[in-house]
Design an enzyme around this catalytic site. Sequence first.
Site, short mmCIF file in Angstrom:
data_model
loop_
_atom_site.label_atom_id
_atom_site.label_comp_id
_atom_site.label_asym_id
_atom_site.label_seq_id
_atom_site.Cartn_x
_atom_site.Cartn_y
_atom_site.Cartn_z
N ASP A 100 40.55 48.21 44.56
CA ASP A 100 40.18 47.02 43.81
C ASP A 100 39.51 46.07 44.82
O ASP A 100 39.70 46.22 46.02
CB ASP A 100 41.44 46.41 43.21
CG ASP A 100 41.23 45.02 42.67
OD1 ASP A 100 40.31 44.84 41.86
OD2 ASP A 100 41.98 44.11 43.06
N LYS B 22 38.35 51.55 35.19
CA LYS B 22 38.73 51.87 36.57
C LYS B 22 39.34 53.28 36.63
O LYS B 22 39.01 54.08 37.51
CB LYS B 22 39.73 50.85 37.12
CG LYS B 22 39.12 49.49 37.40
CD LYS B 22 40.14 48.59 38.09
CE LYS B 22 39.53 47.23 38.43
NZ LYS B 22 40.34 46.48 39.38
N ARG C 202 36.30 33.92 30.46
CA ARG C 202 36.09 33.31 31.78
C ARG C 202 34.61 33.23 32.13
O ARG C 202 34.14 32.21 32.63
CB ARG C 202 36.86 34.11 32.84
CG ARG C 202 38.36 33.84 32.82
CD ARG C 202 39.11 34.72 33.80
NE ARG C 202 39.30 36.07 33.28
CZ ARG C 202 39.66 37.11 34.02
NH1 ARG C 202 39.83 36.97 35.32
NH2 ARG C 202 39.84 38.29 33.48
N ASN D 190 45.38 45.29 35.80
CA ASN D 190 44.24 46.14 35.43
C ASN D 190 44.00 47.26 36.44
O ASN D 190 43.14 48.12 36.21
CB ASN D 190 42.97 45.30 35.24
CG ASN D 190 42.51 44.60 36.50
OD1 ASN D 190 43.32 44.22 37.34
ND2 ASN D 190 41.22 44.40 36.63
N GLU E 149 39.57 35.50 44.36
CA GLU E 149 39.19 35.95 43.03
C GLU E 149 37.82 35.33 42.77
O GLU E 149 37.70 34.12 42.54
CB GLU E 149 40.21 35.49 41.98
CG GLU E 149 41.55 36.14 42.07
CD GLU E 149 41.57 37.58 41.55
OE1 GLU E 149 40.66 37.95 40.78
OE2 GLU E 149 42.49 38.32 41.92
N ASP F 213 46.11 45.11 43.12
CA ASP F 213 47.10 44.03 43.09
C ASP F 213 47.44 43.55 41.69
O ASP F 213 48.44 42.85 41.51
CB ASP F 213 46.60 42.83 43.91
CG ASP F 213 45.49 42.07 43.19
OD1 ASP F 213 45.68 40.88 42.90
OD2 ASP F 213 44.45 42.67 42.90
N SER G 231 35.92 47.38 40.43
CA SER G 231 36.28 45.96 40.32
C SER G 231 35.97 45.40 38.95
O SER G 231 34.95 45.72 38.34
CB SER G 231 35.49 45.17 41.38
OG SER G 231 35.70 43.78 41.23
N ASP H 254 38.86 42.04 44.28
CA ASP H 254 39.37 40.67 44.36
C ASP H 254 40.87 40.64 44.66
O ASP H 254 41.65 41.29 43.97
CB ASP H 254 39.10 39.93 43.05
CG ASP H 254 37.61 39.77 42.79
OD1 ASP H 254 37.14 38.63 42.74
OD2 ASP H 254 36.91 40.80 42.64
#
Length: 235
Positions: free
Chosen positions: A25, A168, A71, A194, A34, A191, A115, A27
Amino acid sequence: MLPGLEIQGFTPPLSLKDFRLIAFDMDSTLINIECVDEIADAVGRKEEVAAITEAAMRGEIADYKESLRRRVALLKGVTVADMERIYTERLQLNPGAERLVQACKAAGLKVLLVSGGFTFFTDRIRDKLGIDFTRSNVLEIRSGPNCGELTGRMVDQPWGDICDGAEKRKMLLETCAQLGISPQQAIAMGDGANDLPMMGEAGLSVAYHAKPKVREQAMVAINAGGLDRLLEVVR
């Protein structure tokens, strides 16, 4: 005992040479920020966006794609120059990132970056670290009047619309197939919630300073120190 590391489901050390692929991943895993939150800061909306990001990473939002669309809509009006400043002034590789990638490449592993973030940043990280494969999202940039500004939308790509947890997982499996290897020969590091779908397919799943739900399900949890602490477990 290795302080700051939690291990379950196997007895270390494993050999890096037993693996052929490592998937990261970006971020808060490979890098320190992020990106979507920092981009939102440019238009005074960081707090609002960061709250959605945190809920999504904890697994409290069921529809990741919709949370990302919400977002990104709040990023309308951010300029490419703003994003360039974020890259140069705020984004850093997390400790141990370069050492871990170099060790994996030296052992013959290919490197995949998947990502829920954006190609503006993943392409630069790919080039900086010599990463072999990437998948991430494309932010739409306005042309014509106000060119160089984000529209608040993303651009669909040949593989689909948004790189979420399912994408992913799909990219990890597709890359394994392309390399002619089993997913058991892959390591996946992340982390957030997702990242769990791809981590669930990999032979070794690694949580890096992760959300509680991710730490609980990972085979290795790095809770202190840098990414290269994985090399204490896989040598």
